[in-house]
Design a protein around this motif. Structure first.
Motif, PDB file in Angstrom:
ATOM      1  N   LEU A 162       9.127 -10.842   8.930  1.00 36.08           N
ATOM      2  CA  LEU A 162       8.075  -9.843   9.161  1.00 36.08           C
ATOM      3  C   LEU A 162       8.050  -8.794   8.052  1.00 36.08           C
ATOM      4  O   LEU A 162       6.971  -8.338   7.645  1.00 36.08           O
ATOM      5  N   VAL A 163       9.223  -8.420   7.549  1.00 37.28           N
ATOM      6  CA  VAL A 163       9.267  -7.478   6.431  1.00 37.28           C
ATOM      7  C   VAL A 163       8.637  -8.117   5.191  1.00 37.28           C
ATOM      8  O   VAL A 163       7.842  -7.478   4.487  1.00 37.28           O
ATOM      9  N   SER A 164       8.968  -9.363   4.918  1.00 37.97           N
ATOM     10  CA  SER A 164       8.365 -10.028   3.759  1.00 37.97           C
ATOM     11  C   SER A 164       6.865 -10.217   3.957  1.00 37.97           C
ATOM     12  O   SER A 164       6.092 -10.125   2.996  1.00 37.97           O
ATOM     13  N   LEU A 165       6.441 -10.422   5.189  1.00 36.67           N
ATOM     14  CA  LEU A 165       5.020 -10.547   5.486  1.00 36.67           C
ATOM     15  C   LEU A 165       4.282  -9.232   5.252  1.00 36.67           C
ATOM     16  O   LEU A 165       3.108  -9.230   4.884  1.00 36.67           O
ATOM     17  N   SER A 166       4.985  -8.114   5.437  1.00 31.12           N
ATOM     18  CA  SER A 166       4.345  -6.811   5.186  1.00 31.12           C
ATOM     19  C   SER A 166       4.142  -6.553   3.695  1.00 31.12           C
ATOM     20  O   SER A 166       3.393  -5.651   3.330  1.00 31.12           O
ATOM     21  N   PHE A 167       4.768  -7.337   2.837  1.00 29.37           N
ATOM     22  CA  PHE A 167       4.545  -7.229   1.397  1.00 29.37           C
ATOM     23  C   PHE A 167       3.554  -8.262   0.880  1.00 29.37           C
ATOM     24  O   PHE A 167       2.938  -8.074  -0.151  1.00 29.37           O
ATOM     25  N   ASN A 168       3.440  -9.387   1.580  1.00 29.52           N
ATOM     26  CA  ASN A 168       2.589 -10.469   1.102  1.00 29.52           C
ATOM     27  C   ASN A 168       2.017 -11.210   2.312  1.00 29.52           C
ATOM     28  O   ASN A 168       2.728 -11.948   2.988  1.00 29.52           O
ATOM     29  N   TRP A 169       0.736 -11.046   2.550  1.00 27.82           N
ATOM     30  CA  TRP A 169       0.106 -11.642   3.727  1.00 27.82           C
ATOM     31  C   TRP A 169      -0.020 -13.148   3.648  1.00 27.82           C
ATOM     32  O   TRP A 169      -0.198 -13.804   4.668  1.00 27.82           O
ATOM     33  N   SER A 170       0.054 -13.726   2.480  1.00 30.00           N
ATOM     34  CA  SER A 170      -0.121 -15.175   2.372  1.00 30.00           C
ATOM     35  C   SER A 170       1.053 -15.946   2.973  1.00 30.00           C
ATOM     36  O   SER A 170       0.955 -17.156   3.167  1.00 30.00           O
ATOM     37  N   LEU A 171       2.138 -15.262   3.303  1.00 26.23           N
ATOM     38  CA  LEU A 171       3.282 -15.939   3.928  1.00 26.23           C
ATOM     39  C   LEU A 171       3.053 -16.247   5.407  1.00 26.23           C
ATOM     40  O   LEU A 171       3.870 -16.922   6.018  1.00 26.23           O
ATOM     41  N   TYR A 215       0.833  -1.200   0.000  1.00 24.30           N
ATOM     42  CA  TYR A 215       0.000   0.000   0.000  1.00 24.30           C
ATOM     43  C   TYR A 215       0.869   1.252   0.000  1.00 24.30           C
ATOM     44  O   TYR A 215       0.619   2.189  -0.754  1.00 24.30           O
ATOM     45  N   PHE A 216       1.903   1.262   0.831  1.00 25.45           N
ATOM     46  CA  PHE A 216       2.785   2.428   0.918  1.00 25.45           C
ATOM     47  C   PHE A 216       3.487   2.700  -0.412  1.00 25.45           C
ATOM     48  O   PHE A 216       3.557   3.843  -0.865  1.00 25.45           O
ATOM     49  N   ILE A 217       3.994   1.669  -1.046  1.00 24.23           N
ATOM     50  CA  ILE A 217       4.689   1.840  -2.328  1.00 24.23           C
ATOM     51  C   ILE A 217       3.734   2.334  -3.406  1.00 24.23           C
ATOM     52  O   ILE A 217       4.026   3.281  -4.138  1.00 24.23           O
ATOM     53  N   LEU A 218       2.563   1.714  -3.500  1.00 21.46           N
ATOM     54  CA  LEU A 218       1.601   2.119  -4.527  1.00 21.46           C
ATOM     55  C   LEU A 218       1.085   3.534  -4.284  1.00 21.46           C
ATOM     56  O   LEU A 218       0.945   4.324  -5.223  1.00 21.46           O
TER      57      LEU A 218
END
Length: 167
Positions: free
Chosen positions: A150-159, A41-44
């Motif tokens: 946690l950083v990767s989870l903030s980009f993709n919730w399916s992880l 969301y932040f990037i977009l």
């Protein structure tokens, strides 16, 4: 040559509906964190803030924001490749194939390339952090592994399904 081929996919249009949908959601809903992970969301939102769509351009794929978004995805693809190379170099003694063969396999993986650049899926942004978190969990460094997860989870919730492995 392979990187140039992947670079040519930046200007394709198939993933347009995702970014256009995000743009229309930001116009109608006050909070769309339910639909998109926070970092995505932040990037977009940053892209749309600095490169607002031009109302004179009818097709969304001709907007500057669309091209910037695809360049960000390409950066995620390259970062994924670099983190994959780092993982290979650290595990070189345990691998049976040569490093060059593994890198070429990654570059020629049509599914990764198509998902990232052709269909404009934002999940590639989570991949470099996830690969590095796997590296740190193999090296028994759970603090860095958990932070990167946690950083990767903030980009993709399916992880989140893989969360018990990291905590």
């Amino acid at each position: 040559l392979l990187i140039l081929i992947s670079l040519s996919l930046i200007f394709t249009n198939p993933g347009l509906s995702f970014f256009e949908k995000f743009y229309h959601l930001t116009k109608s809903l006050p909070s769309i964190f339910v639909s998109y992970p926070p970092s995505t969301y932040f990037i977009l939102q940053t892209i749309l803030h600095y490169f607002p769509p031009n109302t004179n351009v009818y097709f969304f794929y001709q907007q500057t924001a669309w091209t910037i978004y695809k360049l960000v995805l390409y950066g995620g693809y390259i970062l994924s490749l670099l983190s994959f190379i780092y993982l290979i170099k650290q595990r070189k003694k345990q691998l049976q194939n040569s490093s060059i063969d593994i890198i070429i396999t990654f570059l020629l993986s049509l599914s990764i390339l198509l998902l990232t650049l052709g269909l404009a899926s934002y999940e590639i942004l989570a991949v470099p952090f996830f690969i590095l978190s796997v590296h740190f969990i193999i090296n028994k460094n759970s603090l860095f592994s958990s932070i990167l997860f946690l950083v990767s989870l903030s980009f993709n919730w399916s992880l989140w399904v893989l969360g018990p492995l990291f905590f």
